[in-house]
Structure formats: structure tokens, C-alpha cells
Design a protein around this motif. Structure first.
Motif, mmCIF file in Angstrom:
data_model
loop_
_atom_site.group_PDB
_atom_site.id
_atom_site.type_symbol
_atom_site.label_atom_id
_atom_site.label_comp_id
_atom_site.label_asym_id
_atom_site.label_seq_id
_atom_site.Cartn_x
_atom_site.Cartn_y
_atom_site.Cartn_z
ATOM 1 N N PHE A 103 0.849 -1.073 0.027
ATOM 2 C CA PHE A 103 -0.199 0.053 -0.071
ATOM 3 C C PHE A 103 0.842 1.327 -0.038
ATOM 4 C CE2 PHE A 103 -2.533 -3.088 2.467
ATOM 5 C CZ PHE A 103 -3.401 -3.501 1.364
ATOM 6 N N GLU A 104 0.519 2.086 -0.812
ATOM 7 C CA GLU A 104 1.187 3.331 -0.941
ATOM 8 C C GLU A 104 0.083 4.437 -0.857
ATOM 9 O OE1 GLU A 104 3.592 4.039 -4.442
ATOM 10 O OE2 GLU A 104 4.961 2.603 -3.684
ATOM 11 N N GLU A 105 -0.165 4.898 0.502
ATOM 12 C CA GLU A 105 -1.245 5.887 0.856
ATOM 13 C C GLU A 105 -2.551 5.038 0.587
ATOM 14 O OE1 GLU A 105 -0.340 9.980 -0.454
ATOM 15 O OE2 GLU A 105 1.638 9.600 0.356
ATOM 16 N N GLU A 106 -3.340 5.690 -0.577
ATOM 17 C CA GLU A 106 -4.552 5.019 -0.912
ATOM 18 C C GLU A 106 -4.359 4.264 -2.291
ATOM 19 O OE1 GLU A 106 -6.616 8.861 -1.094
ATOM 20 O OE2 GLU A 106 -6.823 8.862 1.006
ATOM 21 N N THR A 107 -3.309 3.602 -2.619
ATOM 22 C CA THR A 107 -2.967 2.959 -3.779
ATOM 23 C C THR A 107 -2.528 1.668 -3.426
ATOM 24 O OG1 THR A 107 -2.619 5.304 -4.847
ATOM 25 C CG2 THR A 107 -1.885 3.137 -6.190
ATOM 26 N N VAL A 109 -0.312 -1.302 -4.922
ATOM 27 C CA VAL A 109 0.601 -1.459 -5.567
ATOM 28 C C VAL A 109 0.993 -2.887 -5.820
ATOM 29 C CG1 VAL A 109 2.940 -0.827 -6.619
ATOM 30 C CG2 VAL A 109 1.428 0.878 -5.459
ATOM 31 N N ALA A 138 -6.267 -2.627 -12.372
ATOM 32 C CA ALA A 138 -5.218 -1.864 -12.255
ATOM 33 C C ALA A 138 -4.572 -1.382 -13.352
ATOM 34 C CB ALA A 138 -4.215 -2.844 -11.233
ATOM 35 N N TYR A 148 -0.935 -0.278 -10.665
ATOM 36 C CA TYR A 148 -1.664 0.549 -9.821
ATOM 37 C C TYR A 148 -2.954 0.640 -9.610
ATOM 38 C CZ TYR A 148 3.385 2.314 -9.479
ATOM 39 O OH TYR A 148 4.721 2.331 -9.326
ATOM 40 N N TYR A 149 -3.510 0.714 -8.391
ATOM 41 C CA TYR A 149 -5.195 0.637 -8.158
ATOM 42 C C TYR A 149 -5.381 1.530 -7.224
ATOM 43 C CZ TYR A 149 -9.915 -0.422 -7.828
ATOM 44 O OH TYR A 149 -11.184 -0.670 -7.678
ATOM 45 N N LYS A 150 -6.068 2.731 -7.366
ATOM 46 C CA LYS A 150 -6.575 3.685 -6.352
ATOM 47 C C LYS A 150 -7.755 2.951 -5.791
ATOM 48 C CE LYS A 150 -6.978 8.632 -5.554
ATOM 49 N NZ LYS A 150 -6.047 8.727 -4.408
ATOM 50 N N ASN A 152 -10.921 3.462 -2.758
ATOM 51 C CA ASN A 152 -11.571 4.447 -2.104
ATOM 52 C C ASN A 152 -11.648 4.377 -0.398
ATOM 53 O OD1 ASN A 152 -12.588 5.902 -4.295
ATOM 54 N ND2 ASN A 152 -14.090 4.231 -4.633
#
Length: 179
Positions: A103-107, A109, A138, A148-150, A152
């Protein structure tokens, strides 16, 4: 096994001689090898599974090399003594590998690789009750390895499930618990 070079006698000979030798041609080379006989033992479960997997891979390769674009793609990856069909079989035989989910913040990876190409990556976010909160495809990053998948929401106690799919449709599923 022997490779025959410039032999007028064996130039047009192919097949088995005297139940001892098999003569065949591969990549414009004439090869003489000892004739193999059928196995006398009963195949194991693993052998039967491998044979089935190979039949499926060969069927994929026969169909896929009819597409000129994909045939060119596989041919471009072939080495010495290989062709587009060999590469398509090899691709269909192996599934992609998901190496890392982070996880990179709200993404989310996902690092994934395949010997040929990972064609798509699906991501699902599931809460601790098993309800799918969101799902989607992604996007491949510039490095060609990270997807990458953002998201919610990342519910504590839930999980992220990723599905990596290669060109032949082989899938690899991995999940990561959300803490």
C-alpha cells in the motif's frame, strides 16, 4: 543424439531405421537419436496433470499463431532453435507470478511478472464480513512491472485480492490482509 552436416546419404531420410534410430529435422539440421520406446510404468498423478497442461498449452499455441500480430510477438521472443509456436506453448504453460502487494497511501501497488507479459491485473477490496466493497482493473506503471489501483477505502480487518492474468488467460490469485 548426433547432428548430421552435409551428408548426401541422409539428406532426404526421415523416420526410424531398424527400431534403433530416429532421424528427424529441426531448424534445418538433420538429427539422429536413439529410438525411444513407450514407458512401461503407469503415469503418476503429476505426470497426468503435466500431460493435460501441455495439451492445453499446445491447443492454445495452435490457435494463437493464426493471429499474425501475436505470432510476430512470440516469434520476436524466440531464441535459436525456437519458433512462435514454441514460445506460445511456453507462455501458456506458465502462469504469471505476483511478487509483492503493498500500500502506498490510498493506492494498492502490485508487483507482478511473467516470462512474456502480464496482460491484466484485477483488484478487489473485501471487508471483514466478506462483502466486496470495490473492484476494478489496475493500471500498468511505467516500469512495466508495477500495477497501480487507487482505492476509496481500506477497511481494517479486510483484505485485498489481486488476480494477475497473462496473454493465454492463466490466472494467479493472491491476497493481502489489511491491518
Amino acid at each position: 543424439m548426433a547432428i548430421v552436416k552435409d551428408n548426401l546419404l541422409l539428406y532426404a531420410v526421415r523416420g526410424t531405421l531398424g527400431k534403433q534410430f530416429t532421424i528427424y529435422e529441426r531448424n534445418d539440421q538433420i538429427i539422429i537419436a536413439k529410438k525411444r520406446g513407450p514407458s512401461k510404468g503407469k503415469p503418476t498423478k503429476n505426470q497426468l496433470a503435466a500431460r493435460y497442461k501441455m495439451r492445453v498449452a499446445a491447443a492454445y499455441a495452435k490457435v494463437i499463431i493464426q493471429d499474425p500480430e501475436l505470432k510476430t510477438y512470440y516469434k520476436s521472443l524466440a531464441g535459436p532453435g525456437q519458433n512462435a509456436y514454441n514460445m506460445a506453448v511456453k507462455d501458456a504453460y506458465k502462469s504469471p507470478e505476483v511478487q509483492n502487494i503493498r500500500f502506498e497511501e490510498e493506492t494498492v501497488v502490485v508487483t507482478a511478472k511473467d516470462e512474456f507479459r502480464v496482460a491484466e491485473m484485477q483488484v478487489r477490496v473485501i471487508d471483514n464480513d466478506g462483502v466486496i466493497l470495490e473492484r476494478g482493473a489496475a493500471v500498468l506503471g511505467r516500469n512495466g512491472v508495477d500495477w497501480y489501483y487507487k482505492v476509496n477505502v481500506l477497511p481494517p480487518g479486510g483484505k485485498v485480492i489481486v488476480v494477475a492474468v497473462d496473454l493465454p488467460g492463466n490466472e494467479t490469485v493472491r491476497e493481502l490482509l489489511i491491518t
